[in-house]
Design a protein around this motif. Structure first.
Motif, mmCIF file in Angstrom:
data_model
loop_
_atom_site.group_PDB
_atom_site.id
_atom_site.type_symbol
_atom_site.label_atom_id
_atom_site.label_comp_id
_atom_site.label_asym_id
_atom_site.label_seq_id
_atom_site.Cartn_x
_atom_site.Cartn_y
_atom_site.Cartn_z
ATOM 1 N N UNK A 88 0.880 -1.266 0.191
ATOM 2 C CA UNK A 88 -0.119 -0.191 0.036
ATOM 3 C C UNK A 88 0.812 1.212 -0.089
ATOM 4 N N UNK A 89 2.050 1.152 0.664
ATOM 5 C CA UNK A 89 2.816 2.540 0.851
ATOM 6 C C UNK A 89 3.888 2.492 -0.379
ATOM 7 N N UNK A 90 4.532 1.361 -0.683
ATOM 8 C CA UNK A 90 5.509 1.287 -1.650
ATOM 9 C C UNK A 90 5.183 0.547 -3.149
ATOM 10 N N UNK A 91 3.983 0.222 -3.303
ATOM 11 C CA UNK A 91 3.434 -0.489 -4.414
ATOM 12 C C UNK A 91 4.129 -1.920 -4.709
ATOM 13 N N UNK A 92 3.753 -2.313 -6.037
ATOM 14 C CA UNK A 92 4.065 -3.701 -6.449
ATOM 15 C C UNK A 92 5.650 -4.090 -6.322
ATOM 16 N N UNK A 93 6.354 -3.106 -6.518
ATOM 17 C CA UNK A 93 7.635 -3.180 -6.707
ATOM 18 C C UNK A 93 8.586 -3.192 -5.177
ATOM 19 N N UNK A 94 7.885 -3.294 -4.049
ATOM 20 C CA UNK A 94 8.369 -3.421 -2.894
ATOM 21 C C UNK A 94 9.249 -4.478 -2.799
ATOM 22 N N UNK A 95 10.353 -4.473 -1.867
ATOM 23 C CA UNK A 95 11.558 -5.567 -2.135
ATOM 24 C C UNK A 95 11.122 -6.463 -1.082
ATOM 25 N N UNK A 96 11.918 -7.393 -1.234
ATOM 26 C CA UNK A 96 11.778 -8.479 0.129
ATOM 27 C C UNK A 96 12.414 -7.639 1.271
ATOM 28 N N UNK B 234 -4.720 -0.913 -5.010
ATOM 29 C CA UNK B 234 -4.942 0.421 -5.702
ATOM 30 C C UNK B 234 -3.329 1.061 -6.216
ATOM 31 N N UNK B 235 -2.442 0.852 -5.314
ATOM 32 C CA UNK B 235 -1.132 1.351 -5.275
ATOM 33 C C UNK B 235 -0.251 0.446 -6.235
ATOM 34 N N UNK B 236 -0.857 -0.833 -6.514
ATOM 35 C CA UNK B 236 -0.025 -1.465 -7.835
ATOM 36 C C UNK B 236 -0.643 -0.823 -9.170
ATOM 37 N N UNK B 237 -1.717 -0.316 -9.335
ATOM 38 C CA UNK B 237 -2.199 0.078 -10.669
ATOM 39 C C UNK B 237 -1.796 1.682 -10.822
ATOM 40 N N UNK B 238 -0.727 2.155 -10.297
ATOM 41 C CA UNK B 238 -0.069 3.562 -11.085
ATOM 42 C C UNK B 238 0.430 3.317 -12.072
ATOM 43 N N UNK B 239 1.005 4.398 -12.517
ATOM 44 C CA UNK B 239 1.805 4.290 -13.745
ATOM 45 C C UNK B 239 2.879 3.408 -13.569
ATOM 46 N N UNK B 240 3.678 3.502 -12.500
ATOM 47 C CA UNK B 240 4.971 2.546 -12.326
ATOM 48 C C UNK B 240 4.515 1.304 -11.903
ATOM 49 N N UNK B 241 3.527 0.785 -11.280
ATOM 50 C CA UNK B 241 3.448 -0.526 -11.000
ATOM 51 C C UNK B 241 2.420 -1.330 -11.864
#
Length: 189
Positions: A28-36, A108-115
């Motif tokens: 939710x805060x870092x998007x789909x690209x949050x790291x392990x 919702x955070x995943x479906x930004x331009x970046x994610x």
């Protein structure tokens, strides 16, 4: 959760569920690209410990997507259960799925331009999501899977690039998506 002590003596599925819950907060805060590393820090464990439960970020992402898809699938099924018309049922299924994804802060955070690319690729590679979509279409076999994948693509596209207003989105789905999918599935049934 601080420290990995809470994991000791806890059954593996319960630990995985807890990790996925916390991963949702991180997404939710870092998007789909949050790291392990981001997720491990939030969980309160080392990356090595996190890798004991999920082989990698992609597996964790897919597990999260499937977990949320189960919840969304249940909401969709409950919402459309009393609708006898296939066109109405399909249109409403797509609209409810869109609403539920947008309502979830992590998704919702995943479906930004970046994610959106990562989210779309994960959604399209999830066998579980394809199974859920196929069940709603009421078709089976390769044709049913093909139609289901196309519906998932439409949903991903509308999440990444919304149609302006909910009313306009519903109208576009009812006019272009529903007749195409139903026409395809009726000729294959």
């Amino acid at each position: 959760m601080r420290g990995a002590d809470w994991m000791r003596g806890t059954r593996r599925p319960a630990v995985q569920d807890a990790i996925l819950e916390i991963a949702g907060e991180v997404f939710a805060t870092k998007g789909a690209n949050a790291s392990m590393g981001d997720i491990a820090a939030a969980v309160g464990c080392s990356r090595a410990t996190l890798y004991r439960y999920f082989d990698g970020r992609r597996q964790l992402q897919l597990a999260y997507i499937e977990r949320v898809a189960r919840r969304i699938g249940a909401v969709v099924a409950e919402t459309v259960s009393g609708r006898p018309e296939p066109a109405d049922r399909l249109t409403e299924s797509i609209v409810v799925a869109l609403t539920e994804v947008r309502r979830d802060p992590a998704l919702a955070a995943w479906f930004t331009a970046a994610g959106a690319g990562v989210a779309g690729e994960l959604a399209l590679s999830s066998e579980f999501i394809e199974t859920v979509a196929t069940a709603f279409l009421g078709t089976g076999g390769e044709e049913g899977g093909e139609a289901a994948r196309w519906v998932v693509r439409v949903i991903v596209s509308l999440l990444a690039v919304p149609e302006g207003s909910p009313e306009r989105e519903r109208a576009v789905i009812a006019r272009f998506v529903t007749p195409t999918v139903l026409g395809f599935t009726e000729t294959r049934s």
